[in-house]
Design a protein around this motif. Structure first.
Motif, PDB file in Angstrom:
ATOM      1  N   MET A   1      75.130  20.319  49.786  1.00 45.45           N
ATOM      2  CA  MET A   1      73.757  19.863  50.022  1.00 45.45           C
ATOM      3  C   MET A   1      73.451  19.887  51.517  1.00 45.45           C
ATOM      4  O   MET A   1      74.204  19.350  52.317  1.00 45.45           O
ATOM      5  N   LYS A   2      72.339  20.513  51.870  1.00 38.99           N
ATOM      6  CA  LYS A   2      71.948  20.569  53.264  1.00 38.99           C
ATOM      7  C   LYS A   2      71.302  19.252  53.688  1.00 38.99           C
ATOM      8  O   LYS A   2      70.551  18.636  52.940  1.00 38.99           O
ATOM      9  N   LYS A   3      71.613  18.868  54.900  1.00 38.53           N
ATOM     10  CA  LYS A   3      70.990  17.694  55.503  1.00 38.53           C
ATOM     11  C   LYS A   3      70.685  17.993  56.952  1.00 38.53           C
ATOM     12  O   LYS A   3      71.317  18.855  57.578  1.00 38.53           O
ATOM     13  N   SER A   4      69.738  17.245  57.512  1.00 33.38           N
ATOM     14  CA  SER A   4      69.404  17.419  58.922  1.00 33.38           C
ATOM     15  C   SER A   4      70.478  16.786  59.800  1.00 33.38           C
ATOM     16  O   SER A   4      71.273  15.945  59.358  1.00 33.38           O
ATOM     17  N   THR A   5      70.490  17.197  61.051  1.00 37.83           N
ATOM     18  CA  THR A   5      71.396  16.574  62.029  1.00 37.83           C
ATOM     19  C   THR A   5      71.205  15.065  62.033  1.00 37.83           C
ATOM     20  O   THR A   5      72.184  14.302  62.031  1.00 37.83           O
ATOM     21  N   ALA A   6      69.954  14.634  62.042  1.00 39.35           N
ATOM     22  CA  ALA A   6      69.664  13.192  62.072  1.00 39.35           C
ATOM     23  C   ALA A   6      70.249  12.475  60.869  1.00 39.35           C
ATOM     24  O   ALA A   6      70.838  11.394  60.988  1.00 39.35           O
ATOM     25  N   ASP A   7      70.111  13.090  59.672  1.00 37.50           N
ATOM     26  CA  ASP A   7      70.650  12.460  58.468  1.00 37.50           C
ATOM     27  C   ASP A   7      72.173  12.416  58.491  1.00 37.50           C
ATOM     28  O   ASP A   7      72.780  11.423  58.073  1.00 37.50           O
ATOM     29  N   HIS A   8      72.796  13.478  58.976  1.00 35.91           N
ATOM     30  CA  HIS A   8      74.257  13.463  59.113  1.00 35.91           C
ATOM     31  C   HIS A   8      74.702  12.347  60.061  1.00 35.91           C
ATOM     32  O   HIS A   8      75.708  11.669  59.821  1.00 35.91           O
ATOM     33  N   TRP A 131      83.638   8.815  76.866  1.00 34.77           N
ATOM     34  CA  TRP A 131      83.523  10.141  76.240  1.00 34.77           C
ATOM     35  C   TRP A 131      82.063  10.392  75.924  1.00 34.77           C
ATOM     36  O   TRP A 131      81.337   9.480  75.522  1.00 34.77           O
ATOM     37  N   ALA A 132      81.606  11.608  76.098  1.00 34.09           N
ATOM     38  CA  ALA A 132      80.241  11.985  75.739  1.00 34.09           C
ATOM     39  C   ALA A 132      80.215  13.447  75.351  1.00 34.09           C
ATOM     40  O   ALA A 132      80.972  14.264  75.882  1.00 34.09           O
ATOM     41  N   ASP A 133      79.321  13.783  74.409  1.00 35.56           N
ATOM     42  CA  ASP A 133      79.231  15.169  73.968  1.00 35.56           C
ATOM     43  C   ASP A 133      77.834  15.424  73.415  1.00 35.56           C
ATOM     44  O   ASP A 133      77.043  14.498  73.205  1.00 35.56           O
ATOM     45  N   ARG A 134      77.563  16.713  73.170  1.00 39.12           N
ATOM     46  CA  ARG A 134      76.272  17.134  72.636  1.00 39.12           C
ATOM     47  C   ARG A 134      76.472  17.741  71.250  1.00 39.12           C
ATOM     48  O   ARG A 134      77.427  18.492  71.023  1.00 39.12           O
ATOM     49  N   ILE A 135      75.562  17.444  70.350  1.00 41.62           N
ATOM     50  CA  ILE A 135      75.541  18.099  69.040  1.00 41.62           C
ATOM     51  C   ILE A 135      74.581  19.280  69.141  1.00 41.62           C
ATOM     52  O   ILE A 135      73.369  19.105  69.315  1.00 41.62           O
ATOM     53  N   ASP A 136      75.116  20.497  69.058  1.00 38.55           N
ATOM     54  CA  ASP A 136      74.304  21.695  69.225  1.00 38.55           C
ATOM     55  C   ASP A 136      73.833  22.301  67.902  1.00 38.55           C
ATOM     56  O   ASP A 136      72.971  23.180  67.902  1.00 38.55           O
ATOM     57  N   HIS A 137      74.406  21.828  66.785  1.00 36.81           N
ATOM     58  CA  HIS A 137      74.056  22.379  65.474  1.00 36.81           C
ATOM     59  C   HIS A 137      74.330  21.300  64.432  1.00 36.81           C
ATOM     60  O   HIS A 137      75.290  20.528  64.564  1.00 36.81           O
ATOM     61  N   PHE A 169      67.658  17.927  66.128  1.00 35.55           N
ATOM     62  CA  PHE A 169      67.621  16.744  65.268  1.00 35.55           C
ATOM     63  C   PHE A 169      67.149  17.086  63.851  1.00 35.55           C
ATOM     64  O   PHE A 169      67.674  16.577  62.855  1.00 35.55           O
ATOM     65  N   GLY A 170      66.129  17.941  63.754  1.00 36.21           N
ATOM     66  CA  GLY A 170      65.548  18.239  62.446  1.00 36.21           C
ATOM     67  C   GLY A 170      66.151  19.430  61.730  1.00 36.21           C
ATOM     68  O   GLY A 170      65.832  19.676  60.552  1.00 36.21           O
ATOM     69  N   GLN A 171      67.006  20.198  62.407  1.00 39.71           N
ATOM     70  CA  GLN A 171      67.627  21.357  61.759  1.00 39.71           C
ATOM     71  C   GLN A 171      68.571  20.912  60.648  1.00 39.71           C
ATOM     72  O   GLN A 171      69.199  19.853  60.746  1.00 39.71           O
ATOM     73  N   GLN A 172      68.693  21.734  59.616  1.00 40.78           N
ATOM     74  CA  GLN A 172      69.522  21.377  58.470  1.00 40.78           C
ATOM     75  C   GLN A 172      70.682  22.344  58.299  1.00 40.78           C
ATOM     76  O   GLN A 172      70.590  23.529  58.629  1.00 40.78           O
ATOM     77  N   ALA A 173      71.768  21.800  57.774  1.00 38.04           N
ATOM     78  CA  ALA A 173      72.950  22.608  57.465  1.00 38.04           C
ATOM     79  C   ALA A 173      73.856  21.792  56.569  1.00 38.04           C
ATOM     80  O   ALA A 173      73.852  20.553  56.615  1.00 38.04           O
TER      81      ALA A 173
END
Length: 538
Positions: A1-8, A131-137, A169-173
């Motif tokens: 099931m696909k979900k957005s970055t925000a939902d994950h 620690w800090a990081d970026r979510i790119d996908h 934020f709104g992209q889904q995967a």
């Protein structure tokens, strides 16, 4: 099931037990705000009036409960506004998580002047956090969020940050389901425990110094102290690890008295700030054992013996290793030293009288949140605490504006416990807007504002050290009682310790947010620094 970055991201928060999130919504992270709104049954969102307030509330939530405190702010100015709270969480070893956005992913690093753009926000966050990081996908979201929890809660707990570009934020995967983050704890070295036990057995006058790293080791520290008949001292972060009415607990005045004959200092989860930064004297032949989960501490202040590991496990192992040792009770000796310290502290007025009044009014299991002020400084030796985490401090940052905002987070984490915030007028004005947050969300903190119409410490130093040349020390303040009432909060003025005690009792009984203003004549307070930076022993 696909979900957005925000939902994950929200799934991972829920899976790791997060039930409250502080913050302010913004355009860069609308999808994240909406994901939180759709999960409002799982996560309470408390919106604040300033990003700094959100960060401090997350800190107060974390320090008082031991659970992660999470907040979200917009990128750029929002992150910078919250920076003071993040660096407080770093200094105070608190599991705080900052979630923020960034500009569109394809524009990061181009310097085109996008809304809220920083030259390198991730580098800024890495300079403030563990620690800090970026979510790119979106496919990265569960793993990186889980990594954030692991880093934040493993070994030495400290803040972490995760940023997400506006468009991601709104992209889904599809992604793996969210899971509980694993924690890492450095194992003890049995040889170092054995060596430490031999040093302790040979000592005649050992002292245990506890800091924030021992907050979850109260029972084990007490067992060790009783086994070797050693006093347990603390400064700020370690207050309450041993109840102050326990025979082995010593405040910093009593501890300095005892220290002149100390031959072995055992630091447990402590930077040993008192002994090596504030006490400008050490007995000849003093040996030092440090127990700390952070191995770099052994380099920052090199002891005769370093034990790397969890405070509770190390203290328990030491007690077991010393099982055959017989020591005569020294509690009567300790009581005499503590009585002398109490008598000495009585000279610090009116602070001690007011702190005694607060202690009488505050239930034994209540929380006291300090602020950088004449009352806050004095509380570090003059306010008894009976359980770990009940005294919430800004640690070494000593930043104005910490107190009231942090206290709101403490109350949210402990809704059934009394919380009193002790502020100076200068520091309180840094976060006064959060009175609105307290009223809107029904956060029943009792704020006590000691109003001396000055930055009191600055004023005293300018008077004493710089021949009375005052610059930026005197303040003109609002009517704090009228101001609080204008927010819809109950408020009153108390002009004596007895009146303050009654006012706190009344405010706590009401259950709602309240403010009490205590007028103090400008420059009238006795300096507490004779005890915070004592003169060398003769």
């Amino acid at each position: 099931m696909k979900k957005s970055t925000a939902d994950h991201m929200v799934d991972t928060l829920v899976a790791n037990g997060v039930d409250t999130l502080f913050g302010i919504p913004g355009a860069h992270s609308y999808e994240f705000s909406d994901a939180l709104a759709r999960r409002s049954d799982d996560i309470r969102f408390i919106h604040t009036r300033h990003e700094q307030g959100a960060g401090y509330m997350a800190y107060g939530y974390a320090k008082s409960s031991g659970k992660p405190g999470v907040f979200t702010v917009v990128p750029g100015p929002g992150v910078l506004n919250a920076g003071a709270a993040i660096c407080t969480a770093y200094g105070g070893n608190a599991p705080v998580m900052c979630l923020t956005g960034n500009i569109m992913s394809h524009l990061i690093g181009q310097g085109r002047g996008q809304l809220h753009e920083l030259p390198d926000q991730l580098a800024t966050l890495r300079g403030l956090t563990k620690w800090a990081d970026r979510i790119d996908h979106p496919a990265e979201a569960p793993d990186k969020m889980t990594r954030a929890f692991t880093e934040m809660t493993s070994d030495r707990q400290r803040p972490v940050a995760v940023e997400v570009p506006w468009d991601v934020f709104g992209q889904q995967a599809p992604a793996e389901p969210a899971s509980l983050a694993p924690k890492h704890k450095t194992p003890l070295d049995p040889d170092s425990i054995e060596a430490a036990a031999k040093m302790i057995a040979a000592a005649k006058n050992p002292m245990i110094m506890v800091g924030g790293g021992a907050l979850d080791a109260a029972a084990e520290v007490l067992a060790l102290a009783e086994k070797i008949q050693a006093p347990v001292a603390s400064h700020r972060s370690g207050k309450g690890i041993l109840a102050d009415d326990n025979p082995h607990a010593m405040n910093l005045i009593a501890a300095y008295d005892y220290f002149k004959d100390c031959d072995l200092l055992i630091g447990i989860g402590s930077r040993l700030e008192l002994q090596f930064m504030r006490w400008q004297w050490r007995p000849a032949g003093l040996k030092v054992i440090r127990i700390d989960i952070d191995p770099t501490e052994m380099v920052r202040l090199k002891p005769e013996l370093g034990v790397v590991g969890d405070a509770a496990k190390a203290a328990d192992a030491l007690t077991a290793a010393l099982s055959g040792q017989k020591v005569t009770s020294r509690t009567a000796e300790f009581s005499e030293i503590k009585a002398r310290a109490r008598t000495e502290s009585e000279a610090v007025q009116p602070q001690m009288s007011y702190l005694d009044a607060i202690r009488r009014a505050l239930p034994r299991d209540g929380f006291f949140v300090e602020e950088v002020s004449q009352m806050g400084f004095t509380a570090r030796f003059g306010f008894p605490v009976y359980e770990p985490r009940q005294y919430v401090t800004c640690a070494y940052q000593d930043n104005l504006g910490f107190g009231y905002n942090t206290a709101l987070g403490v109350k949210v984490a402990n809704p059934d416990k009394a919380v009193v915030s002790v502020n100076g007028d200068g520091g309180f004005m840094f976060g006064v807007q959060e009175l609105a947050t307290a009223v809107q969300h029904g956060i029943g903190v009792v704020a006590v504002v000691f109003n001396n119409n000055a930055y009191g410490n600055v004023r005293r130093d300018q008077m004493n050290v710089f021949d009375g040349r005052l610059l930026g020390a005197d303040l003109v303040n609002p009517d704090f009682v009228a101001l609080a009432k204008s927010f819809g909060m109950s408020a009153t003025k108390a002009e004596t310790p007895e009146a303050l005690e009654k006012a706190i009792e009344t405010a706590l009984a009401s259950g709602g947010p309240a403010l009490i203003e205590v007028p103090v004549p400008r420059g009238s307070e006795t300096s507490p620094w004779q005890f915070l930076h004592p003169a060398p022993h003769a």
